[in-house]
Design an enzyme around this catalytic site. Structure first.
Site, PDB file in Angstrom:
ATOM      1  N   LYS A 151     -26.224  63.148  74.914  1.00 52.41           N
ATOM      2  CA  LYS A 151     -26.794  64.199  74.078  1.00 52.41           C
ATOM      3  C   LYS A 151     -25.851  65.397  74.094  1.00 52.41           C
ATOM      4  CE  LYS A 151     -29.190  67.606  76.405  1.00 52.41           C
ATOM      5  NZ  LYS A 151     -30.233  68.449  76.805  1.00 52.41           N
ATOM      6  N   ASP A 238     -31.879  72.023  72.514  1.00 49.20           N
ATOM      7  CA  ASP A 238     -31.353  71.509  73.779  1.00 49.20           C
ATOM      8  C   ASP A 238     -32.384  70.661  74.538  1.00 49.20           C
ATOM      9  OD1 ASP A 238     -29.345  71.363  75.845  1.00 49.20           O
ATOM     10  OD2 ASP A 238     -30.558  72.754  77.019  1.00 49.20           O
ATOM     11  N   HIS A 243     -35.778  65.774  75.125  1.00 52.30           N
ATOM     12  CA  HIS A 243     -36.530  65.446  76.343  1.00 52.30           C
ATOM     13  C   HIS A 243     -38.052  65.550  76.153  1.00 52.30           C
ATOM     14  CE1 HIS A 243     -32.740  65.392  78.238  1.00 52.30           C
ATOM     15  NE2 HIS A 243     -32.644  66.660  78.541  1.00 52.30           N
TER      16      HIS A 243
HETATM   17  P1  NAP Z   1     -16.811  68.687  80.182  1.00 57.25           P
HETATM   18  O1  NAP Z   1     -16.968  69.035  81.604  1.00 57.25           O
HETATM   19  O2  NAP Z   1     -16.294  69.723  79.235  1.00 57.25           O
HETATM   20  O3  NAP Z   1     -15.859  67.407  80.109  1.00 57.25           O
HETATM   21  C1  NAP Z   1     -15.320  66.936  78.906  1.00 57.25           C
HETATM   22  C2  NAP Z   1     -14.419  65.761  79.209  1.00 57.25           C
HETATM   23  O4  NAP Z   1     -13.825  65.341  77.989  1.00 57.25           O
HETATM   24  C3  NAP Z   1     -13.298  66.089  80.166  1.00 57.25           C
HETATM   25  O5  NAP Z   1     -13.084  65.003  81.024  1.00 57.25           O
HETATM   26  C4  NAP Z   1     -12.105  66.253  79.230  1.00 57.25           C
HETATM   27  O6  NAP Z   1     -10.958  65.949  79.979  1.00 57.25           O
HETATM   28  C5  NAP Z   1     -12.424  65.191  78.195  1.00 57.25           C
HETATM   29  N1  NAP Z   1     -11.768  65.415  76.919  1.00 57.25           N
HETATM   30  C6  NAP Z   1     -11.787  66.511  76.146  1.00 57.25           C
HETATM   31  N2  NAP Z   1     -11.052  66.320  75.037  1.00 57.25           N
HETATM   32  C7  NAP Z   1     -10.561  65.070  75.108  1.00 57.25           C
HETATM   33  C8  NAP Z   1      -9.726  64.279  74.273  1.00 57.25           C
HETATM   34  N3  NAP Z   1      -9.229  64.745  73.116  1.00 57.25           N
HETATM   35  N4  NAP Z   1      -9.436  63.036  74.665  1.00 57.25           N
HETATM   36  C9  NAP Z   1      -9.900  62.530  75.823  1.00 57.25           C
HETATM   37  N5  NAP Z   1     -10.687  63.228  76.661  1.00 57.25           N
HETATM   38  C10 NAP Z   1     -11.009  64.485  76.307  1.00 57.25           C
HETATM   39  O7  NAP Z   1     -18.156  68.160  79.533  1.00 57.25           O
HETATM   40  P2  NAP Z   1     -19.377  67.468  80.297  1.00 57.25           P
HETATM   41  O8  NAP Z   1     -20.277  68.543  80.804  1.00 57.25           O
HETATM   42  O9  NAP Z   1     -18.869  66.471  81.263  1.00 57.25           O
HETATM   43  O10 NAP Z   1     -20.152  66.787  79.090  1.00 57.25           O
HETATM   44  C11 NAP Z   1     -19.727  65.597  78.471  1.00 57.25           C
HETATM   45  C12 NAP Z   1     -20.748  65.195  77.416  1.00 57.25           C
HETATM   46  O11 NAP Z   1     -21.999  64.970  78.047  1.00 57.25           O
HETATM   47  C13 NAP Z   1     -21.012  66.273  76.363  1.00 57.25           C
HETATM   48  O12 NAP Z   1     -21.330  65.640  75.137  1.00 57.25           O
HETATM   49  C14 NAP Z   1     -22.248  66.988  76.892  1.00 57.25           C
HETATM   50  O13 NAP Z   1     -22.986  67.599  75.865  1.00 57.25           O
HETATM   51  C15 NAP Z   1     -22.991  65.819  77.492  1.00 57.25           C
HETATM   52  N6  NAP Z   1     -23.928  66.197  78.568  1.00 57.25           N
HETATM   53  C16 NAP Z   1     -23.492  66.818  79.682  1.00 57.25           C
HETATM   54  C17 NAP Z   1     -24.392  67.128  80.695  1.00 57.25           C
HETATM   55  C18 NAP Z   1     -23.943  67.795  81.970  1.00 57.25           C
HETATM   56  O14 NAP Z   1     -24.779  67.996  82.856  1.00 57.25           O
HETATM   57  N7  NAP Z   1     -22.690  68.117  82.127  1.00 57.25           N
HETATM   58  C19 NAP Z   1     -25.748  66.816  80.547  1.00 57.25           C
HETATM   59  C20 NAP Z   1     -26.161  66.154  79.390  1.00 57.25           C
HETATM   60  C21 NAP Z   1     -25.248  65.844  78.412  1.00 57.25           C
HETATM   61  P3  NAP Z   1      -9.485  66.447  79.644  1.00 57.25           P
HETATM   62  O15 NAP Z   1      -9.561  67.912  79.370  1.00 57.25           O
HETATM   63  O16 NAP Z   1      -8.718  66.050  80.852  1.00 57.25           O
HETATM   64  O17 NAP Z   1      -9.094  65.673  78.445  1.00 57.25           O
END
Ligand code: NAP
Length: 491
Positions: A151, A238, A243
């Protein structure tokens, strides 16, 4: 009672976004715990991919230190960690360019056509399309390919449709797993077990016996660290659209003919389609502000997002009606917010009073109440009315019949499986029951969009509420107007 572990066949799982917050806090710890539970066999390959230029050994080192912080040694010891790390490799890869894709092809070459391949899109939604396209163009898919998308699934109906269309041009619906981790919680599945596995509740589960239902998802955290995303999203997009909507569906749906993905999702979809539009005076939006004497940027929504004119809600409460035979006349009160008094996700099913009290007015009013706790301390409590012990006449009191899942089901000191563990293993097994189907997501946006458009057209501004409180006072009025009250927000 120790849960039964059914191992799966060796599989490949590629985590796109392997250096990100979600991968580090949820996905890889979940895989590690399943490995320690004996569910993930040798021969499985877990491949992290992101743009950062780690070598496999650097990534393993980072992962090792992350996992030591995330997973208690009581569950997974150092030997297990060393074995798990052997399953993991890393490929630097760009989702929007060609960097790394040939290396990924090599890494997962040699897999048979019937080997399960999971591609977990743990990246921002703008990368879902480019990833899907490249998986296809590099010939990385087979009949057993599954993709997991996180999400938010779209920002509104139009963007959700676009996303569905993009994914559908490369994958069958049966290969797309739209994850909502709330659905992986033990209690959420127990909702179905309690409703459809017992004769006790289902005959009472309707507007004739249920006065109203409250669904509360309260958080103590603010939006620090997610400012940009949250400012564009708000509590409605959100939390409410996904949820709370999913919880509402599970509480309100008709019994599916069988516990099978499409049968369950068909019933959930019918609930969303039966939701009435929400009247403006049945919506309360709030924004957290510092409590008296409190300091710190994270206590104040507008300071956190650095926008003193922000009209994004960090809290929303609303009254929903489901127009069908079962629920006509029973309101559903839904609320969710940040920086509230306690972290607590609870569903309260409030039954009606007995039609006539043989004990007279002085015995007071006592209605049954089923409380379903999703977090923390997952469990179910049924309040029943009994006689107050002792002489002195027939006075009544309510006592809880309490079932805490941690106590009842978990071996001592070991947490029940995390939602991500269950959901990832469901993906590997090819079971979509706990994942949202494309039409469900679109229907949820179809209900949400006019609500948002309504307050935007009216120029409504969210009401401030004190950080650490139960939300804006107007949310209390929403129920008081109906001679009802919110249940407390307690840890
Ligand atoms: P994040 O911390 O910003 O991580 C994003 C990831 O994507 C990093 O590993 C980044 O690594 C990679 N990335 C960015 N651009 C890229 C590209 N062009 N090619 C390949 N890899 C790339 O985000 P996150 O919090 O983990 O969230 C990830 C997803 O899950 C999002 O859609 C978010 O809405 C969803 N989500 C997150 C949570 C949470 O608790 N964090 C909860 C629910 C949903 P590099 O910069 O090394 O490329």
């Amino acid at each position: 009672m120790v849960s039964r572990v059914i191992p799966v066949e060796p599989f490949d799982l590629v985590v796109f976004g392997a250096t990100g917050d979600l991968a580090q806090r949820k996905i890889l710890p979940a895989l590690f715990r399943r490995f320690c539970a004996g569910q993930i066999p040798a021969g499985t390959r877990i491949i992290g991919a992101a743009r950062s230029g780690f070598s496999t050994s650097d990534y393993r080192e980072k992962l090792s230190s992350d996992l030591k912080q995330q997973v208690s040694e009581q569950i997974c010891d150092v030997d297990a960690l060393a074995k798990f790390l052997q399953l993991v490799t890393y490929v630097p890869l760009d989702a929007t360019g060609e960097m790394g894709w040939s290396a990924l092809c090599e890494r997962i070459s040699g897999a048979g056509a019937d080997r399960v391949q999971v591609f977990y899109f743990s990246v921002g939604p703008t990368l879902f399309g480019p990833l899907a396209e490249r998986l296809h163009s590099y010939g990385l898919t087979n009949a057993e390919t599954r993709i997991v998308v996180e999400k938010p699934f779209g920002h509104d109906l139009a963007s959700a449709r676009d996303l569905n269309r993009t994914l559908a041009s490369h994958f069958e619906e049966g290969q797309i797993y739209r994850i909502d981790h709330y659905l992986g919680k033990e209690t959420v599945q127990n909702l179905m077990a309690v409703r459809f596995g017992n004769m006790l509740f289902e005959p009472l589960w309707n507007s004739q016996y249920v006065d109203h239902i409250q669904i509360t998802v309260a958080e103590t955290v603010g939006v620090m660290g997610r400012e940009d995303y949250y400012e564009r999203s708000g509590a409605m997009r959100d939390m409410m659209q996904n949820h709370l909507m999913q919880l509402l569906c599970l509480i309100a749906m008709e019994p599916p003919a069988k516990f099978d993905p499409d049968a369950v999702r068909d019933e959930k979809l019918k609930v969303i389609r039966a939701l009435d539009p929400v009247e403006p005076y049945h919506i309360v939006r709030g924004q957290y502000a510092p409590a008296t004497g409190a300091i710190g940027r994270d206590q104040n929504y507008r300071e956190t997002v650095e926008n003193q004119r922000s009209s994004t809600e960090s809290y929303i409460a609303l009254k929903a009606h489901i127009s069908n035979w079962r629920w006509a006349g029973t309101p559903f009160y839904l609320r969710t917010g940040k920086r509230l008094k306690a972290r607590s996700s609870v569903i309260n099913v409030m039954f009606k009073d007995a039609p006539h009290s043989i004990f007279g007015e002085e015995a007071g009013r006592h209605a049954n109440h089923l409380k379903i706790r999703l977090q923390p301390n997952e469990g179910i409590t049924l309040s029943v009315t009994i006689k107050e012990p002792g002489p002195g006449g027939m006075r009544l009191m309510d006592v809880p019949l309490d079932m805490s899942f941690a106590e009842a089901l978990g071996p001592k000191g070991i947490d029940p499986a995390d939602a991500y563990e269950r959901l990832i293993m469901d993906v590997v097994r090819g079971n979509q029951t706990l994942f949202m189907r494309g039409d469900e997501v679109e229907a949820a946006w179809g209900w949400t969009d006019p609500i948002i458009a309504g307050w935007q057209a009216r120029g409504d501004v969210p009401k401030p509420y004190e950080s650490g409180s139960t939300g804006p006072g107007d949310a209390d009025l929403l129920l008081r107007r109906d001679q009802r009250e919110w249940r407390g927000i307690n840890p």
